[in-house]
Design a protein around this motif. Structure first.
Motif, PDB file in Angstrom:
ATOM      1  N   MET A   1       0.862  -1.156   0.000  1.00 35.46           N
ATOM      2  CA  MET A   1       0.000   0.000   0.000  1.00 35.46           C
ATOM      3  C   MET A   1       0.912   1.223   0.000  1.00 35.46           C
ATOM      4  SD  MET A   1      -2.803   0.888   2.951  1.00 35.46           S
ATOM      5  CE  MET A   1      -1.728   0.561   4.315  1.00 35.46           C
ATOM      6  N   ARG A  25      -4.435   4.083  14.817  1.00 43.07           N
ATOM      7  CA  ARG A  25      -4.820   3.839  13.421  1.00 43.07           C
ATOM      8  C   ARG A  25      -3.739   4.324  12.463  1.00 43.07           C
ATOM      9  NH1 ARG A  25     -10.883   6.185  14.504  1.00 43.07           N
ATOM     10  NH2 ARG A  25     -11.366   4.655  16.115  1.00 43.07           N
ATOM     11  N   VAL A  29      -1.535   2.031   9.747  1.00 47.72           N
ATOM     12  CA  VAL A  29      -1.422   2.320   8.313  1.00 47.72           C
ATOM     13  C   VAL A  29       0.038   2.531   7.930  1.00 47.72           C
ATOM     14  CG1 VAL A  29      -2.019   3.982   6.506  1.00 47.72           C
ATOM     15  CG2 VAL A  29      -3.765   3.208   8.115  1.00 47.72           C
ATOM     16  N   CYS A  32       1.855  -0.687   7.633  1.00 43.47           N
ATOM     17  CA  CYS A  32       1.451  -1.476   6.456  1.00 43.47           C
ATOM     18  C   CYS A  32       1.868  -0.827   5.149  1.00 43.47           C
ATOM     19  CB  CYS A  32      -0.063  -1.675   6.448  1.00 43.47           C
ATOM     20  SG  CYS A  32      -0.670  -2.712   7.786  1.00 43.47           S
ATOM     21  N   VAL A  37       4.353  -4.976   1.471  1.00 41.66           N
ATOM     22  CA  VAL A  37       3.460  -4.940   2.627  1.00 41.66           C
ATOM     23  C   VAL A  37       3.799  -6.099   3.558  1.00 41.66           C
ATOM     24  CG1 VAL A  37       1.061  -5.005   3.378  1.00 41.66           C
ATOM     25  CG2 VAL A  37       1.653  -3.887   1.230  1.00 41.66           C
ATOM     26  N   ILE A  40       0.086  -9.146   8.044  1.00 40.55           N
ATOM     27  CA  ILE A  40      -0.786  -8.512   9.038  1.00 40.55           C
ATOM     28  C   ILE A  40      -0.447  -8.980  10.447  1.00 40.55           C
ATOM     29  CG2 ILE A  40      -3.189  -8.477   9.843  1.00 40.55           C
ATOM     30  CD1 ILE A  40      -4.009  -8.163   6.913  1.00 40.55           C
ATOM     31  N   VAL A  54      -5.802  -4.715  12.718  1.00 49.08           N
ATOM     32  CA  VAL A  54      -4.961  -4.278  11.602  1.00 49.08           C
ATOM     33  C   VAL A  54      -5.735  -4.413  10.289  1.00 49.08           C
ATOM     34  CG1 VAL A  54      -2.819  -4.719  10.324  1.00 49.08           C
ATOM     35  CG2 VAL A  54      -2.841  -4.871  12.818  1.00 49.08           C
ATOM     36  N   ARG A  55      -6.405  -5.546  10.110  1.00 43.15           N
ATOM     37  CA  ARG A  55      -7.196  -5.754   8.880  1.00 43.15           C
ATOM     38  C   ARG A  55      -8.242  -4.661   8.692  1.00 43.15           C
ATOM     39  NH1 ARG A  55      -7.276 -10.923  10.743  1.00 43.15           N
ATOM     40  NH2 ARG A  55      -5.832 -12.249   9.640  1.00 43.15           N
ATOM     41  N   TRP A  57      -8.493  -1.523   9.929  1.00 46.41           N
ATOM     42  CA  TRP A  57      -8.046  -0.160   9.617  1.00 46.41           C
ATOM     43  C   TRP A  57      -7.287  -0.094   8.301  1.00 46.41           C
ATOM     44  CZ3 TRP A  57     -10.960   3.098  11.584  1.00 46.41           C
ATOM     45  CH2 TRP A  57     -11.538   2.861  12.823  1.00 46.41           C
ATOM     46  N   ARG A  58      -6.609  -1.162   7.945  1.00 53.90           N
ATOM     47  CA  ARG A  58      -5.949  -1.214   6.634  1.00 53.90           C
ATOM     48  C   ARG A  58      -6.998  -1.191   5.529  1.00 53.90           C
ATOM     49  NH1 ARG A  58      -4.149  -5.494   3.396  1.00 53.90           N
ATOM     50  NH2 ARG A  58      -2.503  -4.791   2.023  1.00 53.90           N
ATOM     51  N   ARG A  59      -8.046  -2.004   5.701  1.00 53.07           N
ATOM     52  CA  ARG A  59      -9.124  -2.078   4.704  1.00 53.07           C
ATOM     53  C   ARG A  59      -9.841  -0.730   4.586  1.00 53.07           C
ATOM     54  NH1 ARG A  59     -12.461  -5.902   6.985  1.00 53.07           N
ATOM     55  NH2 ARG A  59     -10.887  -7.450   6.500  1.00 53.07           N
TER      56      ARG A  59
END
Length: 142
Positions: A1, A25, A29, A32, A37, A40, A54-55, A57-59
């Motif tokens: 990302m 948060r 980010v 990641c 990357v 996770i 993590v999933r 806030w990354r999403r």
């Protein structure tokens, strides 16, 4: 990302708020971000959070960038006005009268009688070989 320079600057500023949810948060980010990357689970372990955190806030960052990291508003409680309006609607709603209930009971009795008559006719048709009462119902001539 990948992050733009402006996004990276905003996220780094947010990490300075050590005890806030926004800081966590932002750290997620930033951890990641980059051309490679990291897994996770390793990001979660390094930040001492659950992998699902993590999933999430990354999403959300991928979907809406910086706006995705904002708190979503919780559903609000009904105001006193809403409660008063609901009570007024209940009070002014027409009562179901006993005649309505009597009509409903009579309609149910008629339906039960018709179903019994239909069952008798079908049984008679079976005994007569189907000639007296076709399976798909009576045909109208006209």
């Amino acid at each position: 990302m990948l992050l733009s320079a402006q996004e990276r600057a905003v996220l780094e500023r947010r990490t300075l708020r050590t005890a806030s949810a926004q800081a966590l948060r932002a750290r997620i980010v930033l951890a990641c971000a980059g051309p490679e990357v990291p897994p996770i689970v390793s990001v979660a372990a390094s930040l001492q959070v659950a992998p699902d955190t993590v999933r999430k806030w990354r999403r959300r960052f991928i979907a809406a960038r910086l706006d995705g990291l904002a708190d979503t508003p919780l559903p609000s409680r009904p105001t006193a006005l809403d409660v008063d309006q609901a009570e007024a609607a209940v009070v002014t709603a027409p009562d179901s009268t006993s005649s309505d209930l009597a009509d409903l009971r009579e309609a149910r009795r008629r339906i039960a009688r018709m179903q019994a008559e239909l069952a008798i006719h079908r049984r008679a048709a079976e005994l007569l070989g189907g000639a007296a009462f076709p399976a798909d119902g009576p045909q109208s001539s006209g």
